[in-house]
Design an enzyme around this catalytic site. Structure first.
Site, PDB file in Angstrom:
ATOM      1  N   GLY A  60      37.647  40.522  47.465  1.00  0.00           N
ATOM      2  CA  GLY A  60      37.300  39.106  47.262  1.00  0.00           C
ATOM      3  C   GLY A  60      38.519  38.192  47.161  1.00  0.00           C
ATOM      4  O   GLY A  60      39.641  38.658  46.963  1.00  0.00           O
ATOM      5  N   GLU A  61      38.222  36.886  47.275  1.00  0.00           N
ATOM      6  CA  GLU A  61      39.301  35.891  47.332  1.00  0.00           C
ATOM      7  C   GLU A  61      40.104  35.815  46.035  1.00  0.00           C
ATOM      8  O   GLU A  61      41.329  35.752  46.052  1.00  0.00           O
ATOM      9  CB  GLU A  61      38.687  34.519  47.634  1.00  0.00           C
ATOM     10  CG  GLU A  61      39.707  33.497  48.073  1.00  0.00           C
ATOM     11  CD  GLU A  61      39.104  32.111  48.192  1.00  0.00           C
ATOM     12  OE1 GLU A  61      39.859  31.140  48.082  1.00  0.00           O
ATOM     13  OE2 GLU A  61      37.875  32.009  48.377  1.00  0.00           O
ATOM     14  N   GLY A 107      38.093  45.764  45.285  1.00  0.00           N
ATOM     15  CA  GLY A 107      37.370  44.681  45.944  1.00  0.00           C
ATOM     16  C   GLY A 107      38.289  43.858  46.828  1.00  0.00           C
ATOM     17  O   GLY A 107      39.511  43.847  46.632  1.00  0.00           O
ATOM     18  N   GLN A 126      36.732  27.062  46.490  1.00  0.00           N
ATOM     19  CA  GLN A 126      35.395  27.632  46.276  1.00  0.00           C
ATOM     20  C   GLN A 126      34.299  26.606  46.543  1.00  0.00           C
ATOM     21  O   GLN A 126      33.285  26.924  47.152  1.00  0.00           O
ATOM     22  CB  GLN A 126      35.298  28.166  44.840  1.00  0.00           C
ATOM     23  CG  GLN A 126      36.131  29.417  44.624  1.00  0.00           C
ATOM     24  CD  GLN A 126      36.292  29.770  43.145  1.00  0.00           C
ATOM     25  OE1 GLN A 126      36.281  28.884  42.270  1.00  0.00           O
ATOM     26  NE2 GLN A 126      36.459  31.048  42.860  1.00  0.00           N
ATOM     27  N   THR A 137      30.501  30.485  41.273  1.00  0.00           N
ATOM     28  CA  THR A 137      31.865  31.014  41.109  1.00  0.00           C
ATOM     29  C   THR A 137      31.869  31.940  39.887  1.00  0.00           C
ATOM     30  O   THR A 137      30.824  32.148  39.268  1.00  0.00           O
ATOM     31  CB  THR A 137      32.880  29.879  40.893  1.00  0.00           C
ATOM     32  OG1 THR A 137      32.667  29.325  39.592  1.00  0.00           O
ATOM     33  CG2 THR A 137      32.768  28.785  41.935  1.00  0.00           C
ATOM     34  N   CYS A 138      33.050  32.436  39.558  1.00  0.00           N
ATOM     35  CA  CYS A 138      33.144  33.356  38.408  1.00  0.00           C
ATOM     36  C   CYS A 138      32.696  32.674  37.118  1.00  0.00           C
ATOM     37  O   CYS A 138      32.162  33.315  36.229  1.00  0.00           O
ATOM     38  CB  CYS A 138      34.573  33.820  38.212  1.00  0.00           C
ATOM     39  SG  CYS A 138      35.324  34.459  39.674  1.00  0.00           S
ATOM     40  N   ASN A 139      32.952  31.395  37.023  1.00  0.00           N
ATOM     41  CA  ASN A 139      32.694  30.714  35.754  1.00  0.00           C
ATOM     42  C   ASN A 139      31.519  29.754  35.757  1.00  0.00           C
ATOM     43  O   ASN A 139      31.241  29.140  34.742  1.00  0.00           O
ATOM     44  CB  ASN A 139      33.948  29.943  35.327  1.00  0.00           C
ATOM     45  CG  ASN A 139      34.984  30.868  34.772  1.00  0.00           C
ATOM     46  OD1 ASN A 139      34.639  31.820  34.080  1.00  0.00           O
ATOM     47  ND2 ASN A 139      36.227  30.638  35.103  1.00  0.00           N
ATOM     48  N   ARG A 140      30.875  29.588  36.887  1.00  0.00           N
ATOM     49  CA  ARG A 140      29.746  28.659  36.905  1.00  0.00           C
ATOM     50  C   ARG A 140      28.744  28.994  38.004  1.00  0.00           C
ATOM     51  O   ARG A 140      29.112  29.477  39.077  1.00  0.00           O
ATOM     52  CB  ARG A 140      30.218  27.208  37.027  1.00  0.00           C
ATOM     53  CG  ARG A 140      30.953  26.870  38.306  1.00  0.00           C
ATOM     54  CD  ARG A 140      31.392  25.413  38.312  1.00  0.00           C
ATOM     55  NE  ARG A 140      32.548  25.217  37.452  1.00  0.00           N
ATOM     56  CZ  ARG A 140      32.586  24.369  36.436  1.00  0.00           C
ATOM     57  NH1 ARG A 140      31.539  23.634  36.138  1.00  0.00           N
ATOM     58  NH2 ARG A 140      33.685  24.252  35.715  1.00  0.00           N
ATOM     59  N   SER A 172      37.603  22.998  34.697  1.00  0.00           N
ATOM     60  CA  SER A 172      37.743  24.449  34.822  1.00  0.00           C
ATOM     61  C   SER A 172      38.123  25.086  33.510  1.00  0.00           C
ATOM     62  O   SER A 172      38.634  24.423  32.610  1.00  0.00           O
ATOM     63  CB  SER A 172      38.837  24.771  35.845  1.00  0.00           C
ATOM     64  OG  SER A 172      38.420  24.381  37.115  1.00  0.00           O
TER      65      SER A 172
END
Lengths: 282, 376
Positions: free
Chosen positions: B208-209, B206, B137, B66-69, B126
């Site tokens: 994206g979700e 973009g 996600q 994901t964006c952060n992991r 998070s």
């Protein structure tokens, strides 16, 4: 009798400055601590400050038998009072948040400065008001200053919001402030109306310059024209979108400070002629 | 629920040969500029899955990106070399120096993996504590791994239970109350700049979700003038239809930049789409109009030096999370409550997993080949 009225007026005005300061401090503390109880204290403090302010100015007018804006002390007090009036009206009409908070800060600051500078509070020359156009000119000029004070206040609010967004802060203070667009639009409007009123005041003042050269000195006339020209130039730059909103707001603040500082040389002529300060009457 | 604390086997005393493992990096250990180098794209994800499956000890695995992991969850025979094998796999696939990834990564085994996953899925781990996007996600990653047969009974059960735990937390606690999504934070910031969103022109880079979730939040607060830009114009048109907006090709963006007030970067582009050089002349044409840039992409879509330009407000994922955290003090006690419940649930599941699977024979058939991973 006149002396007791003057003393009483000063103490009323001092009390109003204290109440404004307390209102400002209460709200500031509540904002920092993220509390919601502040309105219980803030509004009563603001309204009672305004009442004492109005009463003080009334007593002042009663003692001098004229409109209370003949020396820098009175001018600062009237600008502060008019600023609070405009804030209260504007707040009621637009529901703009935190404007009254900043308004109390301004009124407290102007009140405290004018009370501290005892030499500003000197007796006015009675010939000043013989020509009815002169007090009208003064009233217009002071009203324009109060509009500039609100332009400066909203500009300050813009700069604080801008800082919060640039520094990526989400504190309560920033989320309570109006949006940048709203603040930019409002400070422009205050400036716009202020310049129109000041233009009328300057034209009236200049027309009467020949008739009252002893009261309206040449340096005073030049200072008044310079301030008017600076505000007009700023307004034109803003109108033709030649300034970033941040620069415009900094200019608004700076010009207002300069305009206030200019009040001292503007009125210095009268004091220099040896007219004693009211505060020394006893 | 039985008292489980005395039943929990630890890594030191367990006689079992197999265990859960986790290797990964997240916002807790790596700053954004490091995370964007660790991020996996479609191709590297597929290659990493294939490489992981080649490691003989690994029986099941799942990639969460994901964006952060970026995290690799797995079930494997415990050997001393397993961690090194995994590190090597990740760094080779993503062409990274091993020392760098080791410095910014975490390694967990056994019960710690269960606890960690429960916290991740429920949003308590998070960057924006309490956010709900993470559940979707993780579910996507789970479905992808399941379709490609990288999952077995252990990870299957583990993830199913984590979804149940997340649902319990969402229903029974106040952790998700208030402003906790990227969309909410972004709209609140936009309202601090613009009086209302009705008059704002919004561009989303973009399809994206995450970008679409922010668009939804903007729409719910009155932002209706939306343009979606993508490298693939057909994609953009499809997404624009859903957002009731217009479509644009990424190549056309520089010519039309001056007309937008809010730009959301959510593209998977490897290079910056907006640079200081590109924006500077445009900003000179719009002196009195502020520009709000929200960079949700990892790697970032907007050059960070843009924030030095006047009248531009640039926020990336870390900045949005920082704002959200300032509003989260009130939820500190709720977070503690959630963590206690999740630990209890994790320990209970760990005991059951031990009983059912840890000592069993391999679930990875020697002839079983994973299916080609579908793009996420």
């Amino acid at each position: 009798m006149e002396g007791s009225f003057l003393l009483e007026a000063r103490s009323q005005l001092g009390l109003s400055a204290l109440l404004y300061l307390a209102a400002f401090g209460t709200k500031l503390y509540a904002l920092i601590k993220d509390k919601n109880w502040d309105n219980l204290l803030f509004r009563p403090l603001l309204y009672s400050g305004f009442l004492f302010h109005s009463w003080g100015l009334y007593l002042r007018g009663l003692s001098t038998q004229s409109l209370p804006f003949s020396n820098p002390f009175e001018i600062f007090q009237v600008i502060g009072w008019l600023a609070v009036v405009l804030v209260l009206i504007f707040r009621a009409v637009t529901q703009m948040q935190l404007l009254s908070f900043f308004g109390t800060g301004l009124a407290a600051l102007l009140g405290t400065i004018s009370l501290q500078a005892s030499s500003w509070d000197y007796a006015f020359t009675p010939t000043l008001m013989n020509n009815p156009w002169i007090p009208f000119h003064a009233a217009l000029a002071i009203f324009s200053y109060s509009l500039f004070s609100l332009a400066a206040l909203t500009a300050l609010m813009y700069l604080i919001q801008d800082y919060g967004l640039s520094a990526k802060r989400g504190h309560m203070l920033f989320s309570h402030l109006p949006s940048l667009k709203q603040l930019d639009a409002i400070s422009s409007r205050f400036l716009h109306v202020g310049v129109i009123i000041l233009s009328m005041a300057v034209v009236l003042g200049s027309m009467n310059w020949f008739a009252a050269k002893d009261v309206i000195t040449l340096p005073k006339l030049i200072a008044a024209w310079t301030i008017w020209a600076a505000y007009l130039f700023l307004l034109l730059l803003k109108h033709y979108k030649q300034l970033h909103p941040g620069v415009f707001c900094k200019a608004c603040l700076l010009l207002f400070i300069l305009a206030l500082v200019a009040l001292w040389p503007l009125n210095r002529g009268l004091h220099a002629r040896g007219i004693p300060p009211y505060t020394h009457h006893g | 629920m039985p008292e489980v604390s005395r039943l929990i086997p630890t890594m030191a005393d367990t006689p079992l040969e197999k265990s859960l493992f986790l290797l990964g990096s997240s916002h807790h250990v790596a700053p954004l500029h490091v995370r964007e180098r660790f991020a996996l794209n479609k191709d590297t994800s597929a290659r990493l899955y294939n490489q992981l499956y080649q490691i003989p000890q690994v029986e099941e695995c799942l990639l969460l990106n994901t964006c952060n992991r970026v995290e690799i969850y797995g079930f494997a025979h415990r050997t001393k070399s397993l961690q090194n094998h995994l590190l090597d796999c990740f760094c080779t696939t993503n062409t990274l120096p091993q020392e760098e990834f080791s410095r910014y990564s975490i390694w967990k085994e056994g019960l710690a993996v269960v606890k960690h996953l429960f916290e991740v899925v429920s949003g308590t781990d998070s960057q924006m504590v309490g956010e709900t996007e993470i559940l979707g996600q993780v579910k996507n990653s789970f479905e992808n791994a399941q379709q490609a047969s990288y999952l077995g009974p252990v990870l299957n059960r583990l993830f199913q239970k984590s979804f149940q735990a997340a649902k319990w937390i969402r229903t029974n606690t106040d952790i998700g109350r208030g402003q906790v999504s990227l969309g909410n934070v972004a709209t609140t910031l936009a309202l601090r700049i613009f009086e209302n969103l009705n008059e704002c022109k919004i561009l989303v880079l973009g399809t994206g979700e995450v970008g679409q979730q922010v668009v939804k939040a903007f729409k719910s607060r009155g932002g209706h003038n939306i343009t979606v830009a993508s490298r693939d114009l057909a994609h953009a048109k499809k997404q624009a239809q859903l957002s009731e907006g217009q479509a644009l090709s990424i190549a056309e963006v520089p010519q039309q930049l001056d007309s937008f007030d809010i730009i959301i970067g959510a593209s998977g582009a490897a290079k910056h789409i907006l640079t200081q050089k590109l924006l500077k002349p445009i900003l000179n044409q719009r002196t009195d109009k502020p520009l709000f840039l929200i960079d949700l992409a990892v790697p970032r879509n907007f050059e960070s030096s843009i924030e030095r330009l006047s009248n531009v407000y640039l926020y990336n994922l870390d900045d949005l999370a920082k704002i959200a955290q300032e509003n989260q003090k009130a939820r500190a006690s709720e977070l503690q409550k959630c963590q206690a419940v999740l630990t209890e649930k994790a320990e209970y599941l760990w005991v059951n997993l031990n009983d059912a699977h840890m000592a069993s024979s391999s679930s990875k058939s020697p002839n079983q080949e994973p299916a080609v991973l579908s793009p996420s």
